[in-house]
Design a protein around this motif. Structure first.
Motif, PDB file in Angstrom:
ATOM      1  N   GLY A 140      90.326  76.155  57.871  1.00 39.23           N
ATOM      2  CA  GLY A 140      89.718  75.189  58.764  1.00 39.23           C
ATOM      3  C   GLY A 140      89.098  74.024  58.021  1.00 39.23           C
ATOM      4  N   ARG A 141      88.575  73.080  58.768  1.00 36.63           N
ATOM      5  CA  ARG A 141      87.885  71.910  58.196  1.00 36.63           C
ATOM      6  C   ARG A 141      86.416  71.982  58.581  1.00 36.63           C
ATOM      7  NH1 ARG A 141      88.571  66.723  56.312  1.00 36.63           N
ATOM      8  NH2 ARG A 141      90.850  66.947  56.303  1.00 36.63           N
ATOM      9  N   VAL A 142      85.549  71.923  57.572  1.00 34.11           N
ATOM     10  CA  VAL A 142      84.110  72.009  57.819  1.00 34.11           C
ATOM     11  C   VAL A 142      83.598  70.629  58.228  1.00 34.11           C
ATOM     12  CG1 VAL A 142      81.881  72.706  56.891  1.00 34.11           C
ATOM     13  CG2 VAL A 142      83.965  73.802  56.051  1.00 34.11           C
ATOM     14  N   PRO A 143      83.101  70.460  59.452  1.00 32.80           N
ATOM     15  CA  PRO A 143      82.607  69.143  59.897  1.00 32.80           C
ATOM     16  C   PRO A 143      81.216  68.867  59.332  1.00 32.80           C
ATOM     17  CG  PRO A 143      82.338  70.726  61.659  1.00 32.80           C
ATOM     18  CD  PRO A 143      83.035  71.452  60.545  1.00 32.80           C
ATOM     19  N   THR A 144      80.842  67.601  59.326  1.00 38.04           N
ATOM     20  CA  THR A 144      79.524  67.214  58.805  1.00 38.04           C
ATOM     21  C   THR A 144      78.399  67.717  59.706  1.00 38.04           C
ATOM     22  OG1 THR A 144      79.743  65.101  59.950  1.00 38.04           O
ATOM     23  CG2 THR A 144      80.400  65.180  57.633  1.00 38.04           C
ATOM     24  N   SER A 145      78.710  68.208  60.922  1.00 30.81           N
ATOM     25  CA  SER A 145      77.654  68.782  61.765  1.00 30.81           C
ATOM     26  C   SER A 145      77.079  70.061  61.166  1.00 30.81           C
ATOM     27  CB  SER A 145      78.204  69.069  63.160  1.00 30.81           C
ATOM     28  OG  SER A 145      79.313  69.957  63.098  1.00 30.81           O
ATOM     29  N   PHE A 146      77.777  70.645  60.183  1.00 32.40           N
ATOM     30  CA  PHE A 146      77.279  71.844  59.507  1.00 32.40           C
ATOM     31  C   PHE A 146      76.439  71.506  58.282  1.00 32.40           C
ATOM     32  CE2 PHE A 146      80.051  73.909  62.323  1.00 32.40           C
ATOM     33  CZ  PHE A 146      79.839  75.277  62.269  1.00 32.40           C
TER      34      PHE A 146
ATOM     35  N   THR B 181      82.773  68.597  47.480  1.00 28.23           N
ATOM     36  CA  THR B 181      83.074  67.416  48.277  1.00 28.23           C
ATOM     37  C   THR B 181      82.321  67.437  49.603  1.00 28.23           C
ATOM     38  OG1 THR B 181      85.280  67.419  47.299  1.00 28.23           O
ATOM     39  CG2 THR B 181      84.950  66.036  49.244  1.00 28.23           C
ATOM     40  N   PHE B 182      82.188  68.625  50.182  1.00 34.90           N
ATOM     41  CA  PHE B 182      81.468  68.732  51.462  1.00 34.90           C
ATOM     42  C   PHE B 182      80.011  68.313  51.317  1.00 34.90           C
ATOM     43  CE2 PHE B 182      78.850  71.389  54.296  1.00 34.90           C
ATOM     44  CZ  PHE B 182      79.273  70.879  55.515  1.00 34.90           C
ATOM     45  N   VAL B 183      79.369  68.737  50.226  1.00 33.87           N
ATOM     46  CA  VAL B 183      77.973  68.362  50.002  1.00 33.87           C
ATOM     47  C   VAL B 183      77.858  66.860  49.789  1.00 33.87           C
ATOM     48  CG1 VAL B 183      75.990  68.637  48.475  1.00 33.87           C
ATOM     49  CG2 VAL B 183      77.351  70.619  49.115  1.00 33.87           C
ATOM     50  N   ALA B 184      78.822  66.285  49.074  1.00 31.72           N
ATOM     51  CA  ALA B 184      78.796  64.835  48.862  1.00 31.72           C
ATOM     52  C   ALA B 184      78.954  64.088  50.174  1.00 31.72           C
ATOM     53  CB  ALA B 184      79.901  64.442  47.878  1.00 31.72           C
ATOM     54  N   ASP B 185      79.823  64.587  51.044  1.00 30.24           N
ATOM     55  CA  ASP B 185      79.981  63.950  52.356  1.00 30.24           C
ATOM     56  C   ASP B 185      78.701  64.064  53.184  1.00 30.24           C
ATOM     57  OD1 ASP B 185      82.540  63.324  51.652  1.00 30.24           O
ATOM     58  OD2 ASP B 185      83.467  64.981  52.768  1.00 30.24           O
ATOM     59  N   CYS B 186      78.011  65.200  53.078  1.00 27.47           N
ATOM     60  CA  CYS B 186      76.752  65.370  53.822  1.00 27.47           C
ATOM     61  C   CYS B 186      75.705  64.379  53.359  1.00 27.47           C
ATOM     62  CB  CYS B 186      76.241  66.793  53.650  1.00 27.47           C
ATOM     63  SG  CYS B 186      77.200  68.052  54.521  1.00 27.47           S
ATOM     64  N   LYS B 187      75.619  64.147  52.066  1.00 30.69           N
ATOM     65  CA  LYS B 187      74.629  63.212  51.531  1.00 30.69           C
ATOM     66  C   LYS B 187      74.941  61.781  51.938  1.00 30.69           C
ATOM     67  CE  LYS B 187      73.259  65.972  47.512  1.00 30.69           C
ATOM     68  NZ  LYS B 187      73.191  66.026  46.036  1.00 30.69           N
ATOM     69  N   ALA B 188      76.220  61.506  52.179  1.00 30.47           N
ATOM     70  CA  ALA B 188      76.598  60.153  52.584  1.00 30.47           C
ATOM     71  C   ALA B 188      76.315  59.878  54.044  1.00 30.47           C
ATOM     72  CB  ALA B 188      78.090  59.939  52.299  1.00 30.47           C
ATOM     73  N   GLU B 189      76.017  60.920  54.801  1.00 30.77           N
ATOM     74  CA  GLU B 189      75.695  60.739  56.213  1.00 30.77           C
ATOM     75  C   GLU B 189      74.364  60.004  56.375  1.00 30.77           C
ATOM     76  OE1 GLU B 189      77.404  61.637  59.137  1.00 30.77           O
ATOM     77  OE2 GLU B 189      79.035  61.778  57.662  1.00 30.77           O
ATOM     78  N   PRO B 190      74.126  59.344  57.524  1.00 29.91           N
ATOM     79  CA  PRO B 190      72.841  58.639  57.742  1.00 29.91           C
ATOM     80  C   PRO B 190      71.638  59.543  57.583  1.00 29.91           C
ATOM     81  CG  PRO B 190      74.450  57.995  59.401  1.00 29.91           C
ATOM     82  CD  PRO B 190      75.073  59.125  58.622  1.00 29.91           C
ATOM     83  N   GLU B 191      71.773  60.824  57.979  1.00 35.24           N
ATOM     84  CA  GLU B 191      70.639  61.736  57.838  1.00 35.24           C
ATOM     85  C   GLU B 191      70.391  62.090  56.374  1.00 35.24           C
ATOM     86  OE1 GLU B 191      73.178  62.161  59.766  1.00 35.24           O
ATOM     87  OE2 GLU B 191      72.412  62.037  61.819  1.00 35.24           O
ATOM     88  N   GLY B 192      71.441  62.070  55.567  1.00 37.00           N
ATOM     89  CA  GLY B 192      71.285  62.350  54.140  1.00 37.00           C
ATOM     90  C   GLY B 192      70.849  63.763  53.825  1.00 37.00           C
ATOM     91  N   ILE B 193      71.292  64.753  54.625  1.00 37.65           N
ATOM     92  CA  ILE B 193      70.899  66.136  54.381  1.00 37.65           C
ATOM     93  C   ILE B 193      72.138  66.958  54.048  1.00 37.65           C
ATOM     94  CG2 ILE B 193      68.874  66.068  55.875  1.00 37.65           C
ATOM     95  CD1 ILE B 193      70.526  67.352  58.059  1.00 37.65           C
TER      96      ILE B 193
END
Length: 528
Positions: A446-452, A480-492
């Motif tokens: 599956g693909r882990v979405p940034t909502s996680f 890569t998933f953690v890097a994508d999470c940090k790039a989100e506006p929430e930055g978490i």
């Protein structure tokens, strides 16, 4: 000498005149006080007299026949006489022993002590006007003397009168003017209202029960009518009896189970445990509706939870004896409450409940649980923890069984689940999810979405999940998933994001595990 004696006589004469004037003033005050006393006495006498005397007094007052103790007449006719003939007035005055005089030279004894008239005469013939009563005269005098007292009396007259039946209740909180029979009537009426309310609660609140232990022949008295386009004018009684429990219970079970796994008629469930073609859902439904000693009502929120546990028992190895531990599960002789009683006695192994008897945790990890995760787990609306790791479970994960609204911890690792993990559906349904372990399931992807990104802990086989590549760079430990999470506006990002590289070890059943007696545990329906 003569001038000195004349001055002395003039001083004596002046002194005598002043004394005479002062004596006249004192007499005048005494006369006025006597008249006021006389008037007040007349008022008191008037209040006590009859209506006939009252009319006579008014006629005398109008005709000038009312006189004081000095012979002075008061009224409308007396004034006419005094202004008519000065000679006869002088003659009348000479007949009096002590003539009355005022400082102003005129007499009007209808004035009060402040010199204000007690009533006005108006124009025209005074006999054509209703004469003022003595009470009106006294009221006018009191109002001119004490306006505060008059205002207070007016407020007292304007006060709303309280019903004498409730006067004491209004003032003291105690019943007063009600008679004994009226009090009895109120009590009887109150008891009647309470009785009607209790009767309506029993009839419309399900007080008749769903059959319970009262036997299987207590069918609904009135059959259910076909639905109409308009509501009925009068409410119908809530259906009761075993027939209603069987029909409604089976309908509720079919809503959370595969439609082909259960029959349409509850009578078809009888004897399911003796037929080889029965499904796990049929065996569970027969147990809940016919054999279960708990006899739960269909209105009980634990009714479907107990059914889901029964399906789990028949479908996932509990009935066949695959489970390593199955303490108190589905005792065919005396099935206990799955939550147990005080002290945990009778509790089914791996099942935990809250004080309301709702299932909040299912922990069956490492117990050699087989087959698919039942979709009936959707009935666990209060479930917070689901642990089935280190087992032999297979198949695709039903999204409704892992997206309960209060789910907080989901451990599915080291099984043989396959297919695409429903990340979006799980996050939408289980908004409180914090821990997700799905590693060591080699066929799961599956693909882990940034909502996680907001989860506390995620562990998975990163080689099977997107985004790829797994790490930002060969020498970096950041995925890569953690890097994508940090790039989100929430930055978490998750507090713990683990990429598993180990291979799961299949769980083996102990060699000395007891072998259960042969029994029919059901075969899954085709396509389920």
């Amino acid at each position: 000498m003569s001038s000195r004696s004349s001055s002395s006589r003039s001083r004596k004469k002046g002194t005598t005149v002043e004394d005479a004037i002062e004596q006249k003033l004192r007499k005048k005050k005494q006369q006025e006080k006597a008249y006021q006393d006389k008037l007040e006495a007349k008022l008191r006498q008037k209040k006590a007299s009859s209506s006939t005397n009252y009319d006579d007094e008014e006629e005398k007052l109008e005709e000038g026949m009312l006189e004081d103790e000095y012979g002075n007449a008061y009224g409308s006719s007396s004034k006419k006489k005094s202004s008519g003939d000065s000679a006869s007035s002088s003659k009348k005055k000479r007949k009096k022993k002590k003539p009355s005089s005022s400082p102003s030279g005129s007499s009007n004894s209808l004035n009060n002590t402040d010199g204000q008239p007690l009533f006005t005469k108006g124009g025209g013939d005074v006999r054509n006007k209703p004469p003022p009563s003595l009470a009106d005269i006294e009221a006018a005098r009191q109002a001119s003397v004490d306006p505060l007292r008059a205002a207070e009396a007016e407020r007292e007259n304007d006060k709303q009168k309280v019903n004498p039946k409730f006067a004491d209740l209004h003032e003291t909180g105690q019943w007063g003017g009600l008679s004994k029979w009226e009090k009895y009537g109120i009590c009887v009426l109150t008891l009647g209202v309470i009785g009607v309310a209790v009767w309506l609660g029993i009839q419309f609140g399900g007080g008749g029960g769903d059959g319970g232990e009262g036997g299987e022949n207590q069918n609904t008295v009135v059959q259910t009518r076909a639905p109409t386009m308009s509501p009925s004018m009068t409410p119908t009684l809530a259906p009761t009896g075993t027939g209603y429990r069987l029909t409604t219970g089976l309908t509720m079970m079919k809503e959370i189970s595969p439609s082909i796994a259960l029959p349409n008629n509850p009578e078809a469930l009888k004897g399911a445990k003796t037929r080889s073609g029965s499904t796990p859902q049929m065996l569970a439904a027969e147990f809940i509706l016919y054999d279960d000693a708990q006899k739960l009502s269909v209105r009980d929120p634990t009714f479907l939870e107990r059914y889901a546990l029964a399906v789990f028992y028949y479908a996932n190895g509990g009935c066949s004896g695959d489970w390593i531990t199955r303490t108190n599960w589905m005792d065919p002789v005396n099935a206990t409450n799955h939550c147990g009683v005080a002290g945990g006695e009778g509790k089914w192994h791996g099942v935990f409940c809250n004080l309301q008897g709702r299932v909040t945790e299912v922990k069956m990890n490492g117990n050699y649980v087989t087959w698919k995760l039942p979709r009936e787990f959707v009935a666990f609306t209060e479930l917070g923890t689901l642990e089935v790791s280190d087992n032999r479970m297979v198949g695709e994960l039903p999204s409704e069984a892992i997206s309960m609204p209060k789910l907080f911890t989901l451990l599915l690792n080291n099984n043989d689940f396959e297919g695409v993990f429903p990340f979006e559906v799980v996050k939408q349904g289980a908004a409180s999810l914090d821990t997700l372990w799905i590693q060591e399931n080699s066929q799961l992807s599956g693909r882990v979405p940034t909502s996680f990104c907001s989860l506390g802990s995620i562990t998975l086989d990163c080689a099977n999940f997107l985004p790829q590549p797994v790490y930002v760079s060969p020498d970096s430990s950041e995925t890569t998933f953690v890097a994508d999470c940090k790039a989100e506006p929430e930055g978490i990002s998750p507090r713990e994001y683990t990429c598993n590289t180990e291979v799961g070890i299949p769980v083996e059943k102990p060699a000395d595990a007891p072998v259960p007696a042969p029994r029919i545990c059901g075969s899954p329906a085709a396509g389920t």
